[in-house]
Design a protein around this motif. Structure first.
Motif, PDB file in Angstrom:
ATOM      1  N   GLU A 181       0.848  -1.196   0.000  1.00 13.69           N
ATOM      2  CA  GLU A 181       0.000   0.000   0.000  1.00 13.69           C
ATOM      3  C   GLU A 181       0.881   1.241   0.000  1.00 13.69           C
ATOM      4  O   GLU A 181       2.044   1.183   0.433  1.00 13.69           O
ATOM      5  CB  GLU A 181      -0.887  -0.002   1.254  1.00 13.69           C
ATOM      6  CG  GLU A 181      -2.022   0.986   1.177  1.00 13.69           C
ATOM      7  CD  GLU A 181      -2.951   0.910   2.397  1.00 13.69           C
ATOM      8  OE1 GLU A 181      -4.008   1.526   2.331  1.00 13.69           O
ATOM      9  OE2 GLU A 181      -2.588   0.256   3.400  1.00 13.69           O
ATOM     10  N   SER A 182       0.317   2.340  -0.469  1.00 13.55           N
ATOM     11  CA  SER A 182       1.116   3.572  -0.477  1.00 13.55           C
ATOM     12  C   SER A 182       0.214   4.779  -0.283  1.00 13.55           C
ATOM     13  O   SER A 182      -0.991   4.715  -0.517  1.00 13.55           O
ATOM     14  CB  SER A 182       1.879   3.701  -1.797  1.00 13.55           C
ATOM     15  OG  SER A 182       0.964   3.814  -2.865  1.00 13.55           O
ATOM     16  N   ALA A 183       0.831   5.885   0.130  1.00  7.82           N
ATOM     17  CA  ALA A 183       0.129   7.175   0.225  1.00  7.82           C
ATOM     18  C   ALA A 183       1.099   8.254  -0.221  1.00  7.82           C
ATOM     19  O   ALA A 183       2.252   8.274   0.208  1.00  7.82           O
ATOM     20  CB  ALA A 183      -0.319   7.433   1.650  1.00  7.82           C
ATOM     21  N   ILE A 184       0.622   9.130  -1.087  1.00  6.88           N
ATOM     22  CA  ILE A 184       1.473  10.190  -1.638  1.00  6.88           C
ATOM     23  C   ILE A 184       0.978  11.542  -1.131  1.00  6.88           C
ATOM     24  O   ILE A 184      -0.216  11.824  -1.181  1.00  6.88           O
ATOM     25  CB  ILE A 184       1.424  10.210  -3.195  1.00  6.88           C
ATOM     26  CG1 ILE A 184       1.659   8.813  -3.782  1.00  6.88           C
ATOM     27  CG2 ILE A 184       2.384  11.241  -3.760  1.00  6.88           C
ATOM     28  CD1 ILE A 184       3.026   8.249  -3.648  1.00  6.88           C
ATOM     29  N   VAL A 185       1.907  12.365  -0.673  1.00  9.78           N
ATOM     30  CA  VAL A 185       1.564  13.750  -0.301  1.00  9.78           C
ATOM     31  C   VAL A 185       2.609  14.684  -0.909  1.00  9.78           C
ATOM     32  O   VAL A 185       3.647  14.239  -1.397  1.00  9.78           O
ATOM     33  CB  VAL A 185       1.523  13.951   1.238  1.00  9.78           C
ATOM     34  CG1 VAL A 185       0.430  13.105   1.871  1.00  9.78           C
ATOM     35  CG2 VAL A 185       2.875  13.659   1.873  1.00  9.78           C
ATOM     36  N   GLY A 186       2.319  15.971  -0.851  1.00 12.42           N
ATOM     37  CA  GLY A 186       3.292  16.949  -1.338  1.00 12.42           C
ATOM     38  C   GLY A 186       4.069  17.543  -0.174  1.00 12.42           C
ATOM     39  O   GLY A 186       3.593  17.553   0.962  1.00 12.42           O
TER      40      GLY A 186
END
Length: 635
Positions: free
Chosen positions: A531-536
Motif C-alpha cells: 500500500e502507499s500514500a502520496i503527499v506533497g
C-alpha cells in the motif's frame, strides 16, 4: 463600442460592474464587435448549474480558424503569426506569416481529410513544441475534428489511456524530440501505446530528429510527402457555437484522468478577450508564453488567444537550462519579446543560478511579465520583478485551470496595483465567492475559504468526455448552484484574492497538476508494495515535490531499499511519466487510518512538511501507534 481594451482602474470597475449586472448584453457586444460569424446567435446564454448545462451564443455558426487566420489575411498577411525558436540556439528560428500559416493549416487539414478524418472525429496529437503542433491543432479545428493534445512527456500508458478514453481515430507524432541535450523516442512511445489502442487507423509522423524508427506498414505515414501533395485551399467546416473544439485531459484526484471538453464560440471569445487585456497586447508586440501546447496554457495563450487577436506568438522547443541558464533571456533579446509568460518553477530555478545569466542580455523590450501554473511565492515574485522587469514591467499572477479555459483572477497590467503572491481581482465577467466547509457563503474581507464561481463564463468546460455525471460530481456537487474550483483562497482587506492551493488530493509539482490516486495506483503495481500514500512537501524549485509513504509486503526476506526506491520511480515513469517521480520514499510498517479505513493524509502531509508540533485530532485513528514509527524514521 464595448470596452475591449481596458486602460485604467476606474474603467476596470465600470466594465466589471456591467459584465456582472448585464452579462448577456456585455458578452454579446464583445462577440459582435470583435469576431467573424457565419450566423449570429439566437440566444446569448442559457444555463443551469444543477444539471449542469451551459450554452453560450446558442445557434451561432462559425469556424475558429477563420477568426484566428483568414480574417487577418487582408491586413496582416505578411505579419509573423508564429516565431518558432528551436531547442538548439544554433538552429535558425522560423518566422511563419499569417499567409504562410493559412496555407500550411489548409494543407494539413486536407491531409487529415485524405486519412478519413471527418467533423466530430477525435485526433490525438503527441508532438514536441514544433510548428506542426500548432498547425495540426488548427487543421483539426479547420475541418471540425476534435483535437486531443497529449503532452509529449507522458508515458505510453498515459498516452494509450487518453487515446482510448476519447476513441481517437488517428495519432499525429514525430520520430522523436529534442529536450536540451537529450533526444526522446516519441515514436517508440506511440508504438508501445498503440499495442492497446484498437481504434487508431493511422499515424502521421513528422521528421524532427531524423532517427531510424519503425514504420508500421499500412498504418504509419511520413507527414511531409502527404503535405507536399495536398492543396493549399480548404474551406472551413461551419461549426455550431457549442460544437466541441478540443478535449484536454487533466489529473483526477481519483481514478483515471478527466477529458475536459471545450466548445467553440465561448472559448474563442473569452481567450481572445483575456489575452488582449491580461497582456495589454498592442499591434507590433512579440508575445512569448513558455508553456507547452500539451497544457491548457498553450492552447489558450500560445495558439487561440494570440492568433484571434492577430498577434505574433513565440513557440519555444527548448528548456530554460540549455545550453545554459541564460536561454530564456537570450530569446527575449533575440526576438525583442514584449510580454513574457512563464511558471514560478522556472523563475525559481533561474533565480537560483545568480544574475550572471541575466545581465548578459538586453531585456528592455519587456513590458509585461506573467506567471501561471501555481501561486508564485514572494521570493520568486521579487526576483522576477526586480531583475527581469527592472520594476517597470508589472507581473500578472494569473489564476485559472484546464476546466476554466481562460484566465479567471489576475491583475491587468498598468491597471491593477499588484501585490506579491496575490492574483488580485476577478477578471471581467467572473463572479467568485468563498465558501466554508458547511456550504455557507463567507462574506466580507480578510476571510479564507473554498473558491467557487457563482455564474457561468464563456470558456468554461461543458462536460467530461463520455462522463457527464463525473463532471457534475466533481465540480457542481460540493456547493449548490456553484462551480467548485477545488482550490482554497483568501480575500484580503481590499478584496484581492490569494490562492492557497488545492483542497483535494491533487498536488501541483513544477506547475503540473498531479493526482495522487493515479501515482499511488502506479506505486502499488510494484510486486513488493502492499500500500502507499502520496503527499506533497515544499520544494525550493518545484514549489512542491512528492513524498511517498510505502508499506511493503511481508515476505520475510530483506530487500535493498535503495533499489526498491529506483524500481518504484521507474514504474511511475512508465505509467505516468518522469514528472510524477517521488523525491522522497519512506518505507513504513503502517499508515494512519480512520476507523472507516480512510488514510489520514492531513497528518502525513504535516510529517512530510516536518511540522509535527501539532498533528491535530488523532482520536479518530484506528492505529495511532503507527505515527511514532513514521516520525522516527523520516528520511
Amino acid at each position: 463600442m464595448s470596452n475591449y481594451h481596458i486602460k485604467h482602474l476606474e474603467e476596470y470597475y465600470q466594465v466589471y460592474r456591467k459584465s456582472v449586472s448585464e452579462p448577456e448584453n456585455f458578452w454579446e457586444e464583445i462577440a459582435e464587435e470583435h469576431f467573424m460569424w457565419r450566423k449570429k446567435w439566437d440566444k446569448v446564454l442559457s444555463w443551469d448549474f444543477s444539471k449542469p448545462e451551459i450554452k453560450w451564443f446558442e445557434g451561432a455558426k462559425l469556424n475558429i480558424t477563420e477568426n484566428c487566420i483568414d480574417r487577418h489575411l487582408a491586413t496582416r498577411g505578411q505579419k509573423t503569426a508564429i516565431i518558432f525558436e528551436p531547442n538548439d540556439p544554433k538552429e535558425a528560428a522560423e518566422h511563419i506569416t499569417y499567409n504562410h500559416l493559412h496555407k500550411r493549416v489548409n494543407q494539413f487539414a486536407n491531409v487529415l481529410k485524405s486519412q478519413g478524418v471527418k467533423k466530430g472525429d477525435r485526433v490525438c496529437v503527441y508532438l514536441p513544441m514544433i510548428p506542426e503542433l500548432a498547425i495540426s491543432v488548427l487543421a483539426c479545428a479547420r475541418i471540425g475534428a476534435i483535437h486531443s493534445v497529449v503532452f509529449a512527456g507522458f508515458s505510453a500508458t498515459a498516452l494509450s489511456t487518453r487515446i482510448n478514453d476519447s476513441d481517437c481515430k488517428i495519432v499525429i507524432t514525430s520520430d522523436g524530440s529534442y529536450r536540451g541535450a537529450k533526444t526522446i523516442d516519441l515514436k517508440g512511445i506511440v508504438d508501445e501505446a498503440l499495442e492497446s489502442c484498437e481504434g487508431v487507423a493511422s499515424v502521421l509522423v513528422v521528421k524532427r530528429i531524423h532517427s531510424d524508427i519503425h514504420m508500421e506498414s499500412g498504418r504509419d505515414h511520413w507527414l511531409q510527402p502527404l503535405l507536399d501533395g495536398a492543396s493549399t485551399a480548404c474551406d472551413p467546416e461551419i461549426m455550431d457555437a457549442e460544437d466541441p473544439l478540443f478535449i484536454l485531459y487533466t489529473s483526477g484526484s481519483t481514478g483515471k484522468p478527466k477529458g475536459m471538453v471545450h466548445t467553440t464560440a465561448g472559448y474563442m471569445v473569452y481567450t481572445a478577450y483575456t489575452f488582449k487585456n491580461v497582456f495589454q497586447y498592442k499591434e507590433n508586440d512579440v508575445y512569448w508564453c513558455t508553456a507547452d501546447i500539451g497544457w491548457i496554457t498553450g492552447h489558450s495563450y500560445i495558439v487561440y488567444g494570440p492568433l484571434a487577436n492577430g498577434a505574433t506568438t513565440v513557440m519555444f522547443e527548448g528548456v530554460p537550462s540549455y545550453p545554459d541558464f541564460g536561454r530564456f533571456w537570450e530569446v527575449v533579446e533575440k526576438h525583442k519579446v514584449t510580454q513574457f509568460y512563464t511558471a514560478p518553477t522556472a523563475i525559481r530555478a533561474l533565480a537560483k543560478q545568480g544574475m550572471g545569466f541575466v545581465e548578459k542580455y538586453d531585456l528592455t523590450s519587456l513590458k509585461v511579465l506573467g506567471s501561471v501554473g501555481e501561486p508564485i511565492n514572494e521570493g520568486a515574485w521579487h526576483w522576477y520583478n526586480d531583475n527581469i522587469g527592472k520594476k517597470k514591467s508589472p507581473i500578472v499572477d494569473t489564476w485559472w485551470q484546464t476546466e476554466t479555459g481562460g484566465i479567471m483572477i489576475t491583475p491587468i497590467p498598468f491597471v491593477t496595483p499588484t501585490k506579491p503572491t496575490y492574483a488580485t481581482l476577478p477578471f471581467i465577467g467572473i463572479q467568485p465567492t468563498l465558501m466554508d466547509e458547511n456550504g455557507k457563503e463567507i462574506t466580507g474581507n480578510q476571510v479564507e475559504g473554498r473558491l467557487c464561481i457563482i455564474f457561468p463564463w464563456p470558456s468554461m468546460a461543458r462536460t467530461i468526455w463520455g462522463n457527464h455525471q463525473r463532471y457534475k460530481d466533481t465540480y457542481f456537487s460540493a456547493y449548490e448552484n456553484k462551480y467548485f474550483t477545488g482550490d482554497g483562497a483568501l480575500r484580503d482587506e481590499v478584496g484581492y484574492y490569494r490562492i492557497t492551493g488545492r483542497v483535494d488530493d491533487v498536488i501541483i509539482v513544477s506547475g503540473h497538476n498531479l493526482g495522487t490516486a493515479t501515482i499511488e495506483d502506479a506505486v502499488n503495481e510494484h510486486p513488493a508494495v502492499a500500500e502507499s500514500a502520496i503527499v506533497g512537501f515544499p520544494h525550493d524549485i518545484k514549489g512542491n515535490a512528492l513524498y511517498g509513504y510505502v508499506i511493503l509486503k511481508d515476505t520475510g526476506e530483506s530487500r535493498d531499499q535503495n533499489n526498491l526506491r529506483k524500481e518504484i520511480n521507474q514504474i511511475i515513469t512508465e505509467h505516468i511519466g518522469p514528472i510524477a517521480k517521488l523525491d522522497k520514499i519512506q518505507f513504513t510498517s503502517g499508515l494512519p487510518k480512520t476507523r472507516s479505513g480512510k488514510i489520514m493524509r492531513r497528518i502525513l502531509r504535516k510529517i512530510a512538511h516536518k511540522d509535527t508540533s501539532n498533528l491535530g485530532d488523532t482520536s479518530t485513528l484506528l492505529n495511532p501507534e503507527v505515527l511514532k514509527d513514521i516520525m522516527e524514521n523520516v528520511p
